[in-house]
Design an enzyme around this catalytic site. Structure first.
Site, PDB file in Angstrom:
ATOM      1  N   SER A  86       0.968  -1.390  -0.015  1.00 53.13           N
ATOM      2  CA  SER A  86       0.095  -0.062   0.002  1.00 53.13           C
ATOM      3  C   SER A  86       1.059   1.147   0.092  1.00 53.13           C
ATOM      4  CB  SER A  86      -0.761  -0.023   1.500  1.00 53.13           C
ATOM      5  OG  SER A  86      -1.583   1.486   1.347  1.00 53.13           O
TER       6      SER A  86
ATOM      7  N   TYR B  42      -2.736  -1.021  10.420  1.00 51.18           N
ATOM      8  CA  TYR B  42      -2.398  -1.237   8.991  1.00 51.18           C
ATOM      9  C   TYR B  42      -1.078  -0.689   8.423  1.00 51.18           C
ATOM     10  CZ  TYR B  42      -4.141  -1.036   4.051  1.00 51.18           C
ATOM     11  OH  TYR B  42      -4.175  -1.317   2.780  1.00 51.18           O
TER      12      TYR B  42
ATOM     13  N   LYS C 174       1.923  -2.861   6.499  1.00 44.97           N
ATOM     14  CA  LYS C 174       2.308  -2.516   5.180  1.00 44.97           C
ATOM     15  C   LYS C 174       3.699  -2.305   5.303  1.00 44.97           C
ATOM     16  CE  LYS C 174      -1.531  -3.372   2.974  1.00 44.97           C
ATOM     17  NZ  LYS C 174      -1.727  -4.808   2.457  1.00 44.97           N
TER      18      LYS C 174
HETATM   19  P1  NAD Z   1     -11.296  -6.212  -0.027  1.00 43.73           P
HETATM   20  O1  NAD Z   1     -11.898  -6.088   1.215  1.00 43.73           O
HETATM   21  O2  NAD Z   1     -12.146  -5.961  -1.201  1.00 43.73           O
HETATM   22  O3  NAD Z   1     -10.595  -7.359  -0.394  1.00 43.73           O
HETATM   23  C1  NAD Z   1      -9.806  -8.032   0.695  1.00 43.73           C
HETATM   24  C2  NAD Z   1      -9.827  -9.406   0.440  1.00 43.73           C
HETATM   25  O4  NAD Z   1      -8.915 -10.411   1.390  1.00 43.73           O
HETATM   26  C3  NAD Z   1     -11.185 -10.007   0.715  1.00 43.73           C
HETATM   27  O5  NAD Z   1     -11.595 -11.043  -0.195  1.00 43.73           O
HETATM   28  C4  NAD Z   1     -11.367 -10.937   2.066  1.00 43.73           C
HETATM   29  O6  NAD Z   1     -11.940 -11.865   2.311  1.00 43.73           O
HETATM   30  C5  NAD Z   1      -9.818 -11.173   1.938  1.00 43.73           C
HETATM   31  N1  NAD Z   1      -9.191 -11.415   3.190  1.00 43.73           N
HETATM   32  C6  NAD Z   1      -9.061 -10.875   4.609  1.00 43.73           C
HETATM   33  N2  NAD Z   1      -8.817 -11.777   5.625  1.00 43.73           N
HETATM   34  C7  NAD Z   1      -8.316 -12.977   4.853  1.00 43.73           C
HETATM   35  C8  NAD Z   1      -7.961 -14.224   5.463  1.00 43.73           C
HETATM   36  N3  NAD Z   1      -7.368 -14.188   6.440  1.00 43.73           N
HETATM   37  N4  NAD Z   1      -7.501 -15.045   4.655  1.00 43.73           N
HETATM   38  C9  NAD Z   1      -7.753 -14.783   3.277  1.00 43.73           C
HETATM   39  N5  NAD Z   1      -8.423 -13.882   2.798  1.00 43.73           N
HETATM   40  C10 NAD Z   1      -8.533 -12.832   3.669  1.00 43.73           C
HETATM   41  O7  NAD Z   1     -10.052  -5.044  -0.454  1.00 43.73           O
HETATM   42  P2  NAD Z   1      -9.165  -4.716  -1.164  1.00 43.73           P
HETATM   43  O8  NAD Z   1      -8.919  -3.385  -1.513  1.00 43.73           O
HETATM   44  O9  NAD Z   1      -9.364  -5.576  -2.721  1.00 43.73           O
HETATM   45  O10 NAD Z   1      -7.614  -5.134  -0.701  1.00 43.73           O
HETATM   46  C11 NAD Z   1      -6.800  -6.137  -1.353  1.00 43.73           C
HETATM   47  C12 NAD Z   1      -5.513  -5.666  -0.777  1.00 43.73           C
HETATM   48  O11 NAD Z   1      -5.125  -4.409  -1.435  1.00 43.73           O
HETATM   49  C13 NAD Z   1      -5.340  -5.798   0.710  1.00 43.73           C
HETATM   50  O12 NAD Z   1      -3.926  -6.307   1.134  1.00 43.73           O
HETATM   51  C14 NAD Z   1      -5.199  -4.155   0.930  1.00 43.73           C
HETATM   52  O13 NAD Z   1      -4.392  -3.750   2.146  1.00 43.73           O
HETATM   53  C15 NAD Z   1      -4.544  -3.679  -0.505  1.00 43.73           C
HETATM   54  N6  NAD Z   1      -4.833  -2.285  -0.700  1.00 43.73           N
HETATM   55  C16 NAD Z   1      -5.712  -1.791  -1.112  1.00 43.73           C
HETATM   56  C17 NAD Z   1      -6.204  -0.341  -1.406  1.00 43.73           C
HETATM   57  C18 NAD Z   1      -7.547   0.305  -1.754  1.00 43.73           C
HETATM   58  O14 NAD Z   1      -7.645   1.256  -2.014  1.00 43.73           O
HETATM   59  N7  NAD Z   1      -8.480  -0.637  -2.045  1.00 43.73           N
HETATM   60  C19 NAD Z   1      -5.051   0.425  -1.208  1.00 43.73           C
HETATM   61  C20 NAD Z   1      -3.862  -0.202  -0.831  1.00 43.73           C
HETATM   62  C21 NAD Z   1      -3.598  -1.391  -0.463  1.00 43.73           C
END
Ligand code: NAD
Length: 285
Positions: free
Chosen positions: A170, A183, A187
């Site tokens: 992130s 968080y 990261k």
């Molecule tokens: P999201 O909530 O749509 O997806 C997260 C996924 O992780 C979900 O499918 C959830 O069920 C799964 N998950 C959670 N705990 C779990 C576990 N113990 N075992 C297996 N799966 C598990 O969110 P997203 O935005 O798609 O996030 C995906 C990744 O991207 C994350 O690592 C998040 O930190 C990172 N991220 C997202 C953003 C953003 O703006 N959306 C920005 C930076 C980083």
């Protein structure tokens, strides 16, 4: 800002120009692939010709829909349930993948979550849960994938590398984030874990890299973009003036996983519309 169409961006996105042969014959595992970024990444890898395991911890129906979409590209896909923070479940998932798909070539360690709280109100459980999933989960999946990469070694017809690991980090691996110390710490840990693994594993022809998304429109951060006021605030942080789409990350993952980027080792690719360019200084600071 005049509404959502200013930031909508999937229009014109290059989904149809992903070469369908780029990852042909490769087996990919994407964790947390039934939602958001993981889902778009799994679909993009499938579109690029990879067979894909769609990991989920809850929401099997959604995972099956992702599988259906991916098999529509003429590749194999399957949904595997496993909690990435549980060692036994991760080991079992990897064993099953090797049994059913033959091996693993690409790991996208994507699963992640937030449990936000002001610092003095943050419980140990909130701290621990985020570290367990976001950091320990990536450690466990990377470790088990690496064992298989090392066992198999390079198969030149498939890829120049013995394996590719993409850690989903992130922008908060470098941008401090008040109210989200668990968080941001997870990261920051992912960054150093990724770089250390990259250094340790490069001589074995395993490429470890990360993607650091900025603000991507997914359920994890809905409150940051789902009202006009929130969106306006958010866009002030994004020089490119749009919120990212999950596909933006999926395309980056396809590139990083492919041999086109075979010399990219230990890098973090920021996919953030310029969020890490200190936009507050654009007018002189
Ligand atoms: P999201 O909530 O749509 O997806 C997260 C996924 O992780 C979900 O499918 C959830 O069920 C799964 N998950 C959670 N705990 C779990 C576990 N113990 N075992 C297996 N799966 C598990 O969110 P997203 O935005 O798609 O996030 C995906 C990744 O991207 C994350 O690592 C998040 O930190 C990172 N991220 C997202 C953003 C953003 O703006 N959306 C920005 C930076 C980083």
């Amino acid at each position: 800002m005049e509404g959502q169409d200013i930031v909508s961006s999937t229009e014109g996105a290059p989904r149809d120009v992903i070469p369908a042969h780029l990852l042909r014959g490769q087996k990919a595992l994407v964790t947390g692939a039934n939602s958001g970024i993981g889902r778009a990444t799994a679909v993009a890898l499938g579109r690029a010709g990879a067979d894909v395991v769609v990991n989920y911890v809850a929401g099997g129906d959604e995972a099956e829909k992702v599988v259906e979409e991916i098999t529509g590209f003429g590749v194999r896909a399957a949904a595997y349930e496993a909690d990435v923070s549980d060692e036994q479940q991760v080991v079992a998932m990897m064993d099953r993948m090797v049994q059913e798909f033959g091996t693993i070539d690409i790991l996208v360690a994507n699963a992640g979550l937030q449990r936000d709280a002001p610092f003095t109100e943050m419980t140990l459980a909130q701290w621990q849960k985020v570290l367990d999933v976001n950091l320990t989960g990536q450690f466990l999946c990377a470790r088990e994938a690496t064992k298989e990469f090392l066992r198999r070694g390079v198969v030149p017809e498939v890829s120049r590398a013995a394996g590719k690991i993409i850690c989903m980090s992130s922008v908060h691996q470098i941008i401090p984030w008040a109210g989200h110390v668990n968080y941001a710490s997870s990261k920051g840990g992912v960054q150093m874990m990724m770089e250390t693994l990259a250094q340790e594993l490069a001589p074995k022809k395993i490429r470890v890299n990360a993607i650091a998304p900025g603000a991507i429109r997914t359920p994890i951060n809905r409150s940051a973009w789902d009202t006009p006021e929130a969106l306006e605030d958010l866009l002030r942080l994004i020089p490119y003036d749009r919120v990212g789409d999950p596909e933006d990350i999926g395309y980056a993952a396809v590139g990083l996983a492919s041999d086109l980027m075979d010399y990219v080792v230990g890098a973090t690719l920021y996919v953030d519309g310029g969020m890490t360019l200190f936009p507050g200084f654009a007018t002189g600071g």
